[in-house]
Structure formats: structure tokens, C-alpha cells
Design a protein around this motif. Structure first.
Motif, PDB file in Angstrom:
ATOM      1  N   HIS A  40       0.887  -1.187   0.010  1.00 32.63           N
ATOM      2  CA  HIS A  40      -0.055   0.157  -0.036  1.00 32.63           C
ATOM      3  C   HIS A  40       0.989   1.172   0.032  1.00 32.63           C
ATOM      4  O   HIS A  40       1.681   1.533   0.956  1.00 32.63           O
ATOM      5  CB  HIS A  40      -0.957   0.124   1.358  1.00 32.63           C
ATOM      6  CG  HIS A  40      -1.933   0.883   1.334  1.00 32.63           C
ATOM      7  ND1 HIS A  40      -3.000   0.598   2.165  1.00 32.63           N
ATOM      8  CD2 HIS A  40      -2.238   1.942   0.586  1.00 32.63           C
ATOM      9  CE1 HIS A  40      -3.715   1.398   2.002  1.00 32.63           C
ATOM     10  NE2 HIS A  40      -3.602   2.312   0.833  1.00 32.63           N
ATOM     11  N   GLY A  41       0.839   2.001  -1.118  1.00 31.82           N
ATOM     12  CA  GLY A  41       1.849   2.970  -1.292  1.00 31.82           C
ATOM     13  C   GLY A  41       0.978   4.128  -1.324  1.00 31.82           C
ATOM     14  O   GLY A  41       0.374   4.740  -0.262  1.00 31.82           O
ATOM     15  N   CYS A  42       1.076   5.109  -2.465  1.00 31.02           N
ATOM     16  CA  CYS A  42       0.602   6.290  -2.638  1.00 31.02           C
ATOM     17  C   CYS A  42      -0.892   6.430  -2.779  1.00 31.02           C
ATOM     18  O   CYS A  42      -1.578   7.298  -2.686  1.00 31.02           O
ATOM     19  CB  CYS A  42       1.307   6.846  -4.035  1.00 31.02           C
ATOM     20  SG  CYS A  42       0.732   6.132  -5.434  1.00 31.02           S
ATOM     21  N   GLU A  43      -1.489   5.223  -3.115  1.00 29.69           N
ATOM     22  CA  GLU A  43      -2.889   5.267  -3.440  1.00 29.69           C
ATOM     23  C   GLU A  43      -3.202   6.130  -4.581  1.00 29.69           C
ATOM     24  O   GLU A  43      -4.520   6.465  -4.737  1.00 29.69           O
ATOM     25  CB  GLU A  43      -3.820   5.528  -2.218  1.00 29.69           C
ATOM     26  CG  GLU A  43      -4.298   4.247  -1.285  1.00 29.69           C
ATOM     27  CD  GLU A  43      -5.250   4.598  -0.646  1.00 29.69           C
ATOM     28  OE1 GLU A  43      -5.634   5.908  -0.163  1.00 29.69           O
ATOM     29  OE2 GLU A  43      -6.096   3.660   0.090  1.00 29.69           O
ATOM     30  N   LEU A  44      -2.322   6.528  -5.468  1.00 26.75           N
ATOM     31  CA  LEU A  44      -2.893   7.588  -6.568  1.00 26.75           C
ATOM     32  C   LEU A  44      -2.437   6.991  -7.999  1.00 26.75           C
ATOM     33  O   LEU A  44      -2.361   7.689  -8.865  1.00 26.75           O
ATOM     34  CB  LEU A  44      -2.084   8.827  -6.140  1.00 26.75           C
ATOM     35  CG  LEU A  44      -2.589   9.540  -4.969  1.00 26.75           C
ATOM     36  CD1 LEU A  44      -1.444  10.711  -4.641  1.00 26.75           C
ATOM     37  CD2 LEU A  44      -4.051  10.158  -5.196  1.00 26.75           C
ATOM     38  N   GLY A  45      -1.755   5.694  -8.052  1.00 33.20           N
ATOM     39  CA  GLY A  45      -1.399   5.365  -9.180  1.00 33.20           C
ATOM     40  C   GLY A  45      -0.064   5.608  -9.639  1.00 33.20           C
ATOM     41  O   GLY A  45       0.424   5.898 -10.960  1.00 33.20           O
ATOM     42  N   GLU A  46       0.550   6.209  -8.676  1.00 30.82           N
ATOM     43  CA  GLU A  46       2.126   6.933  -9.047  1.00 30.82           C
ATOM     44  C   GLU A  46       3.204   5.900  -8.458  1.00 30.82           C
ATOM     45  O   GLU A  46       4.283   6.405  -9.287  1.00 30.82           O
ATOM     46  CB  GLU A  46       2.175   8.323  -8.306  1.00 30.82           C
ATOM     47  CG  GLU A  46       0.927   9.186  -9.155  1.00 30.82           C
ATOM     48  CD  GLU A  46       1.036  10.394  -8.513  1.00 30.82           C
ATOM     49  OE1 GLU A  46       1.706  10.685  -7.401  1.00 30.82           O
ATOM     50  OE2 GLU A  46       0.366  11.394  -8.993  1.00 30.82           O
ATOM     51  N   CYS A  47       3.006   5.182  -7.824  1.00 31.66           N
ATOM     52  CA  CYS A  47       4.442   4.462  -7.046  1.00 31.66           C
ATOM     53  C   CYS A  47       4.554   3.008  -7.481  1.00 31.66           C
ATOM     54  O   CYS A  47       5.405   2.355  -7.573  1.00 31.66           O
ATOM     55  CB  CYS A  47       4.311   4.460  -5.726  1.00 31.66           C
ATOM     56  SG  CYS A  47       3.034   3.273  -4.996  1.00 31.66           S
ATOM     57  N   GLY A  48       3.337   2.456  -8.103  1.00 27.73           N
ATOM     58  CA  GLY A  48       3.565   0.932  -8.522  1.00 27.73           C
ATOM     59  C   GLY A  48       3.728  -0.060  -7.429  1.00 27.73           C
ATOM     60  O   GLY A  48       3.678  -1.330  -7.797  1.00 27.73           O
ATOM     61  N   ALA A  49       3.752   0.447  -6.094  1.00 35.31           N
ATOM     62  CA  ALA A  49       3.783  -0.751  -4.980  1.00 35.31           C
ATOM     63  C   ALA A  49       2.683  -1.672  -4.935  1.00 35.31           C
ATOM     64  O   ALA A  49       2.842  -2.775  -4.492  1.00 35.31           O
ATOM     65  CB  ALA A  49       4.050   0.032  -3.742  1.00 35.31           C
ATOM     66  N   CYS A  50       1.627  -1.507  -5.609  1.00 35.43           N
ATOM     67  CA  CYS A  50       0.504  -2.154  -5.374  1.00 35.43           C
ATOM     68  C   CYS A  50      -0.002  -2.980  -6.663  1.00 35.43           C
ATOM     69  O   CYS A  50      -1.024  -3.457  -6.854  1.00 35.43           O
ATOM     70  CB  CYS A  50      -0.788  -1.243  -5.366  1.00 35.43           C
ATOM     71  SG  CYS A  50      -1.224  -0.112  -6.657  1.00 35.43           S
ATOM     72  N   LEU A  60      -2.552  -1.631 -11.124  1.00 34.43           N
ATOM     73  CA  LEU A  60      -2.343  -1.196 -10.078  1.00 34.43           C
ATOM     74  C   LEU A  60      -3.702  -1.115  -9.202  1.00 34.43           C
ATOM     75  O   LEU A  60      -4.834  -0.609  -9.398  1.00 34.43           O
ATOM     76  CB  LEU A  60      -2.298   0.367 -10.333  1.00 34.43           C
ATOM     77  CG  LEU A  60      -1.006   0.832 -11.303  1.00 34.43           C
ATOM     78  CD1 LEU A  60      -1.044   2.551 -11.564  1.00 34.43           C
ATOM     79  CD2 LEU A  60       0.391   0.462 -10.444  1.00 34.43           C
ATOM     80  N   CYS A  62      -4.658  -0.273  -6.595  1.00 35.36           N
ATOM     81  CA  CYS A  62      -5.116   0.795  -5.738  1.00 35.36           C
ATOM     82  C   CYS A  62      -6.267   1.731  -6.663  1.00 35.36           C
ATOM     83  O   CYS A  62      -6.985   2.472  -6.183  1.00 35.36           O
ATOM     84  CB  CYS A  62      -4.096   1.880  -5.169  1.00 35.36           C
ATOM     85  SG  CYS A  62      -3.389   2.921  -6.461  1.00 35.36           S
TER      86      CYS A  62
HETATM   87  S1  FES Z   1      -0.447   2.254  -4.189  1.00 33.54           S
HETATM   88 FE1  FES Z   1       0.823   3.565  -5.319  1.00 33.54          FE
HETATM   89  S2  FES Z   1       0.179   3.144  -7.449  1.00 33.54           S
HETATM   90 FE2  FES Z   1      -1.040   2.088  -6.225  1.00 33.54          FE
END
Ligand code: FES
Ligand code: FES
Length: 156
Positions: A40-50, A60, A62
Motif C-alpha cells: 500500500h503506497g501512494c493510493e494514487l497510481g503513481e508508485c507501483g507498489a500495489c 495498479l 489501488c
Molecule cells: S499504491 Fe501507489 S500506485 Fe497504487
């Protein structure tokens, strides 16, 4: 809000569960199914962690509601190994030091899997393109490229 029943196919298994209708695939995977490998990273579609795979394609989680994917096959990092046998990418990432804090690693592994499934011997350009949405603050990416190349060189 009233929970609603949804059915998801994750790592080869069907799950029917009650979830908040506004909860994303990321939240359902982590909070309802306990699959906390998906980060669970940015929740904005920007980090790719999800990043997870949906029918083999990078998604993605999130940004997606479970209702949107129906019974498509979701693959999370927990589904990458074959029982006790690690995926060649997991072995190569460990051997090459491609995971440091590890927060990006599950999403990175799944993006790399999607790449190798489509291009078994990818160029560095294809690697860079594929993982361009997976941010890593630790490795400098060279070890990640080397791990993907090492996994690609292994017979499947
Ligand atoms: S939590 Fe960062 S892209 Fe989904
Ligand atoms: S290993 Fe730390 S963010 Fe990639």
C-alpha cells in the motif's frame, strides 16, 4: 456502509467475501484476504507498489474496484512461487541484491513476470519501459535489471 458479496479468483483460488463497495482491489487483497505482500503506497497510481497481475497484465490495484475485474485471474506476489519452489525472478532478485527495503519488490517482481511472459529475453529498453511505473528508492535499478536478465537466462 453495507458490505456486499464479491467473488474473486486470486492465485488460482476462488474467494467469496463481504467487502465495502468502495474498497479497492488493493484493500480487499490486504484487509479481507490477508495477502499483505501487495504493498500500500501512494493510493494514487503513481508508485507501483500495489501492482498485481490481472489475467497476466500489470494492474495498479489501488485504482481498481474488485467488481471491475469479475472472475479474471489475479496474481499477487504470494502466487509467484510454485509451492516451496521460488520463481526464478525471486531467486535472482535475492542473489543480485535487487531488493533492499523491499517495499517496491512485490510490484517489481510482478511487472518483471509480465515482461518475461511476453518477452522471454527482454532488452534493457523493454525492462525500463515495463518497470517505469514501479518506483524504487533504494536500488538504483541496475541490480533489478541484472536480476531480470539472470532470471531470463534460466531455462523454464
Ligand atoms: S499504491 Fe501507489 S500506485 Fe497504487
Ligand atoms: S528496494 Fe526499497 S523501494 Fe525498492
Amino acid at each position: 456502509m453495507t458490505k456486499s458479496l464479491i467473488t474473486l479468483r486470486v492465485n488460482g483460488e476462488l474467494h467469496t467475501l463481504a467487502a465495502e463497495p468502495h474498497h479497492t482491489l488493493l484493500e480487499v487483497l490486504r484487509e479481507e484476504l490477508g495477502l499483505t505482500g501487495t504493498k500500500h503506497g501512494c493510493e494514487l497510481g503513481e508508485c507501483g507498489a500495489c501492482t498485481v497481475l490481472v489475467d497476466g497484465r500489470q494492474v495498479l490495484s489501488c485504482l481498481v474496484l474488485p467488481q471491475q475485474i469479475g472472475l479474471a485471474e489475479v496474481t499477487t506476489v504470494e502466487g509467484l512461487a510454485n509451492g516451496p519452489e521460488l520463481h526464478p525472478l525471486q531467486i535472482a532478485f535475492a542473489e543480485e541484491g535487487a531488493a533492499q527495503c523491499g517495499y517496491c519488490t512485490p510490484g517489481m517482481l510482478l511487472s518483471a513476470k509480465a515482461l518475461l511472459d511476453a518477452h522471454p529475453h527482454p532488452t534493457r529498453e523493454q525492462m525500463a519501459d515495463t518497470i517505469s511505473g514501479n518506483l524504487c528508492r533504494c536500488t538504483g535499478y541496475t541490480s533489478i535489471y541484472e536480476a531480470i536478465e539472470k532470471a531470463a537466462a534460466k531455462p523454464t
